[in-house]
Design an enzyme around this catalytic site. Structure first.
Site, PDB file in Angstrom:
ATOM      1  N   ASP A 101     -12.950  32.614 -64.814  1.00  0.00           N
ATOM      2  CA  ASP A 101     -11.517  32.696 -64.554  1.00  0.00           C
ATOM      3  C   ASP A 101     -11.252  33.864 -63.594  1.00  0.00           C
ATOM      4  OD1 ASP A 101      -8.842  31.474 -65.794  1.00  0.00           O
ATOM      5  OD2 ASP A 101      -8.565  33.644 -65.799  1.00  0.00           O
ATOM      6  N   HIS A 296     -11.763  24.395 -69.740  1.00  0.00           N
ATOM      7  CA  HIS A 296     -11.799  25.624 -68.958  1.00  0.00           C
ATOM      8  C   HIS A 296     -12.578  26.750 -69.625  1.00  0.00           C
ATOM      9  CE1 HIS A 296     -10.492  28.576 -66.066  1.00  0.00           C
ATOM     10  NE2 HIS A 296      -9.918  29.318 -66.997  1.00  0.00           N
TER      11      HIS A 296
END
Length: 318
Positions: A101, A296
């Site tokens: 991220d 994710h």
């Protein structure tokens, strides 16, 4: 099983919390948002058992690391300086960088600007991207038009109050909504909501316990964010345009390091990016790894697969 130890060091004048395990060649793990060092709880002991010194800091403004008061102190240059400063504090000249991220965006920037100090890269969820022709929010506004965009939403003060109103709910919904357990929901949340949507109200409660996130895991995140709020992570988003102006060469150079990329098939950053395009600027990219059914939060959702892939890569690159 190698224990995870904790200490606070001073990095560039900032009290910085580290979680670490093992001894040997240094591997630094950089978390994203809304995450903490805890996102690497499965990787720290695995790396240590394989003969590495694994270090996962709480990045500035997160967890137990100090939070500068000025939003401008959360620019990319500061985060890169923190990684370099951490190397110096640990007495090491080089380290393998692993990021996820926003932590991966920092890893890309550090590896591009200081390739000699970061001889190998493991990129999770966020592919390398070339410099955009215009500031990021300008491009996003043109792309989003009448749709809600998370980065644009995070620019506004309302995000602070929305996310902090019920920290447990915020983290529960965000961690579920972008996970593989939510399936196509994450794609809808990131690409199709109307501009006037209330983000958290669009995410349903998970149907049951998540197999990769125990009550104790969620409680750790909640306790830390209840104490700190979300300002540190949001300030990182709020520097995107400032970074574009202040770092005009970022995203223009070739990264010569051997690089492993892994992402989840339900992650929009993977689904809507041409992963092969990375090879233009990352010529030593290994074959990208895309995990079916994963979202994710890849190193938490699929720790065994990620640990195996990372250790095989490290063994290969020496």
């Amino acid at each position: 099983m190698n224990a995870i130890e904790h200490r606070t060091v001073i990095v560039n004048g900032l009290p910085t919390h580290l979680a670490e395990s093992g001894s040997g060649p240094l591997v630094i793990l950089l978390h994203g948002f809304p995450e903490l060092w805890y996102s690497w709880r499965h990787q720290l002991p695995a790396l240590a058992a394989a003969g590495y010194h694994a270090v996962a800091p709480d990045l500035r403004g997160h967890g137990r690391t100090a939070a500068p008061p000025d939003a401008a102190d959360y620019g990319m240059a500061a985060y890169v300086d923190d990684v370099l400063g951490l190397l110096d504090v640990l007495g090491e000249s080089t380290a393998v960088l692993v990021g996820h991220d926003w932590g991966m965006r920092t890893a890309w920037a550090a590896a591009e600007s200081h390739p000699a100090r970061f001889p190998a890269i493991v990129a999770l969820s966020v592919p390398h991207q070339a410099r955009t022709p215009a500031p990021p929010t300008e491009q996003l506004r043109a792309w989003a038009r009448d749709r809600l965009n998370w980065m644009l939403y995070f620019q506004e003060p309302v995000a602070d109050s929305d996310l902090s109103a019920d920290v447990a709910r915020t983290l529960r919904l965000m961690l579920y909504g972008l996970s593989g357990d939510a399936g196509e929901l994450g794609v809808r949340l990131l690409t199709t909501l109307p501009a006037d949507a209330v983000l958290l109200d669009e995410i349903p409660e998970p149907p049951g316990p998540l197999p990769w996130l125990s009550d104790a895991d969620l409680s750790y995140y909640v306790s830390e964010y209840q104490r700190t709020g979300f300002r540190g992570g949001l300030n990182r988003y709020r520097n995107a345009d400032r970074d574009w102006h202040r770092l005009p060469t970022l995203g223009t150079g070739v990264l010569p390091q051997p690089t492993l990329f892994a992402g989840g098939a339900y992650d929009t950053a993977v689904r809507f990016n041409d992963l092969s395009a990375m090879r233009t600027l990352v010529p030593n990219l290994h074959e990208p790894m895309v995990i079916p059914g994963c979202g994710h939060w890849i190193q938490q959702e699929r720790p065994d697969e990620i640990n195996e892939a990372v250790l095989a890569f490290l063994d290969k690159v020496g």
